[in-house]
Design an enzyme around this catalytic site. Structure first.
Site, PDB file in Angstrom:
ATOM      1  NE  ARG A   1       0.361   1.258   3.357  1.00 27.87           N
ATOM      2  CZ  ARG A   1       1.357   2.075   3.638  1.00 27.87           C
ATOM      3  NH1 ARG A   1       2.618   1.619   3.698  1.00 27.87           N
ATOM      4  NH2 ARG A   1       1.163   3.348   3.861  1.00 27.87           N
TER       5      ARG A   1
ATOM      6  CG  ASP B   1      -3.666   7.791  -1.186  1.00 24.94           C
ATOM      7  OD1 ASP B   1      -3.534   8.291  -0.050  1.00 24.94           O
ATOM      8  OD2 ASP B   1      -3.326   6.630  -1.460  1.00 24.94           O
TER       9      ASP B   1
ATOM     10  CE  LYS C   1      -4.911   5.160   4.743  1.00 20.20           C
ATOM     11  NZ  LYS C   1      -5.669   4.234   3.904  1.00 20.20           N
TER      12      LYS C   1
END
Lengths: 351, 351
Positions: A45, A239, A250
């Site tokens: 991740r 992201d 997040k």
């Protein structure tokens, strides 16, 4: 430096981050479906890391092909499936498309190209992406650290270190650099980052390995910590960053940004240029991934709530550009809204 | 209605909330040291509930005494020890002192009072505190619900229901009342409330039992939920309210208040008058309990972080009065800062 994958010949190995910090277990990724599963269950991740992991997977996949035409068709299909595993992280789509374009180009230039030479082109492109990411981490660390000539107390969220990228990390790389530069080092407050505890499991593990003093806190303690504990700056990764600077990161990031604004301290996003999505004008256009309820109703597989209840589990939130003091990339620092990050993403970013 | 303790003759039984939602287990509390342990490990929690539990414990303890003089001395010692278990919750000190004063008064009025009659006075005072708390819950539910003539979507934190009081609860009692009043009911977003998960374990259990539709969310998702999901109001309890309205409550409350202010929606504190501490002029004077690091580095005993790391675990944060839209008690609604809650606490509060 911690890197979350290794390429040994045509063998791709992945550090299974779901097992950290208890076990450091490397798993074999023989083909694209194996990586799809690994990304879905978050064995790997971090937006930059999943981009590189997917690129390396396509290289490993290509090395198995006997026929370039068939291989190219399959590559396109696998590329699409890999991209759809995590809809928010734009680096994933960026890295996969870059590899696919290199593969197309090789075949277009020489329609009779041998399968092994074609695979070598793909491998070279994937390795270039990885190498550029390493250089980007170093450049982000320097660019970000320059923003903080003073201060010893910083807060970060989720995991943005070596485990989240192909190099030293994004926000966490800046913190490591600050620790190196300060005579007495720095202290980091790391949020645990529910539901999947990337802070408690991964950031704590990296900071401990790196010898940086830190305190783990519950996410619920973050606003109190920022407002009452003389934190000097909040640093996070990203992201996806829209053209105007709105940033998907997040879940929990939005609350930290709000608290930092209230405290009057810098809130800094650190991410490689590949995280910027110039085709998304603003945050409203960012698709936010909803993840399974079980991640909230349990902790690492252990139920913590009554059976049969409902839970909402948005994986990300979108922080408005206005609340972001600076966006640090490998190329430099964008300082203060309004941002215009509209330049097309250069496929060869460098410091 | 869920109540967290039962008195059967001189036998005090406590619902062990650490085992919820998996098991409903009632434990015997034979004396004050047993209750001290139970409060310390949060088998009973919630500011009003621990006050009543401590009062009932003193009644049970007094029933064991043969001599009132010796008994009175021991009662004073146990009272002090019970008060010091949770330094932030002011209801605890309030309820214990009220029982001790009743005991003193009985002895002062009749220095030859028989031990069983003395114990009966103490028991009556403890039961009165409990009964008043039940009435206070009903009154708070009505007073709080009146603040929201419209709206179906509410967010709450920690557990403020029947498990946290001697009656129907504080903030959660208001939500139950709103659900009853609305034709189509309401929907609650409940934060899990790390580190000890009172939201996931206890509020989810109460809402499920009560048939109120709800979504469990991670604490990290709260700001996103408040700002992006059209929440109509945020309702919380309190552990101590200073004279000016600054409110100590479960860690995480501060971030919710900040998000509610940003969203322009009401942020409402619901607590009985006994939670108001007129001797503390403002929030700075409130002692905030630090709890063990293990609560953050683990979840219900399961480690979630590397061994040997440090964690900060403040149990509460203090929300400034300015961010609180209203403070609801059993007597009515204080609406909007500046608050002056300086009236001395009436020992006989009632609707």
């Amino acid at each position: 430096m911690i890197e979350p994958f290794r390429l040994e010949g045509d063998r791709l190995l992945l550090l299974d981050q779901t097992l950290l910090p208890e076990r450091e277990e490397w798993i074999d990724i023989p083909d694209a479906p194996a990586m799809e599963k690994a990304i879905n269950r978050l064995a790997v991740r971090g937006a930059p890391a999943i981009g590189i992991a997917a690129a390396l997977t396509l290289a490993v996949q290509a090395a198995r092909e006997m026929d370039t035409r068939m291989g190219m068709a399959r590559l396109g299909m696998y590329a699409q499936r890999l991209i759809s595993t995590r809809p928010t992280a734009v680096n994933l789509a960026w890295a996969v498309r870059r590899v696919v374009e290199a593969a197309w180009k090789a075949q277009k230039e020489n329609s009779e190209i041998a399968a092994d030479r074609w695979a070598a082109v793909i491998r070279a492109e994937a390795l270039a992406i990885w190498e550029e990411d390493r250089a980007a981490s170093r450049a982000m660390a320097a660019n970000g650290a320059a923003l903080f000539p003073k201060g010893e107390r910083f807060l970060t969220h989720c995991n943005t270190g070596g485990l989240a990228t192909g190099g030293g990390g994004t926000a966490l790389a800046v913190l490591f650099e600050l620790h190196r530069r300060r005579e007495d080092g720095i202290t980091v407050w790391a949020t645990e980052t529910r539901p999947l505890l990337q802070g408690a499991r991964l950031t704590a593990w990296e900071l401990q390995k790196g010898g940086v003093p830190f305190w783990l806190i519950a996410d619920s303690a973050a606003t109190h910590t920022i407002l009452r504990r003389r934190i000097r700056g909040v640093l996070v990764g990203a992201d996806r960053i829209a053209r105007n600077g709105d940033t998907a990161n997040k879940i929990g990031t939005l609350g930290l940004a709000l608290a930092a604004r209230e405290a009057g301290i810098p809130f800094v996003v650190v991410a490689p240029t590949s995280t910027i999505d110039p085709s998304t004008p603003e945050g409203d256009g960012i698709e936010v991934e909803d993840r399974p309820a079980e991640e909230v109703t349990g902790v690492r597989g252990m139920p913590i709530a009554p059976p049969g209840i409902r839970a909402e589990n948005p994986a990300f939130d979108v922080t408005p550009a206005d609340w972001i003091t600076a966006i640090v990339t490998e190329r430099g620092v964008h300082q203060g809204a309004p941002y215009d990050l509209g330049r097309p993403v250069d496929t060869k970013p460098g410091p």
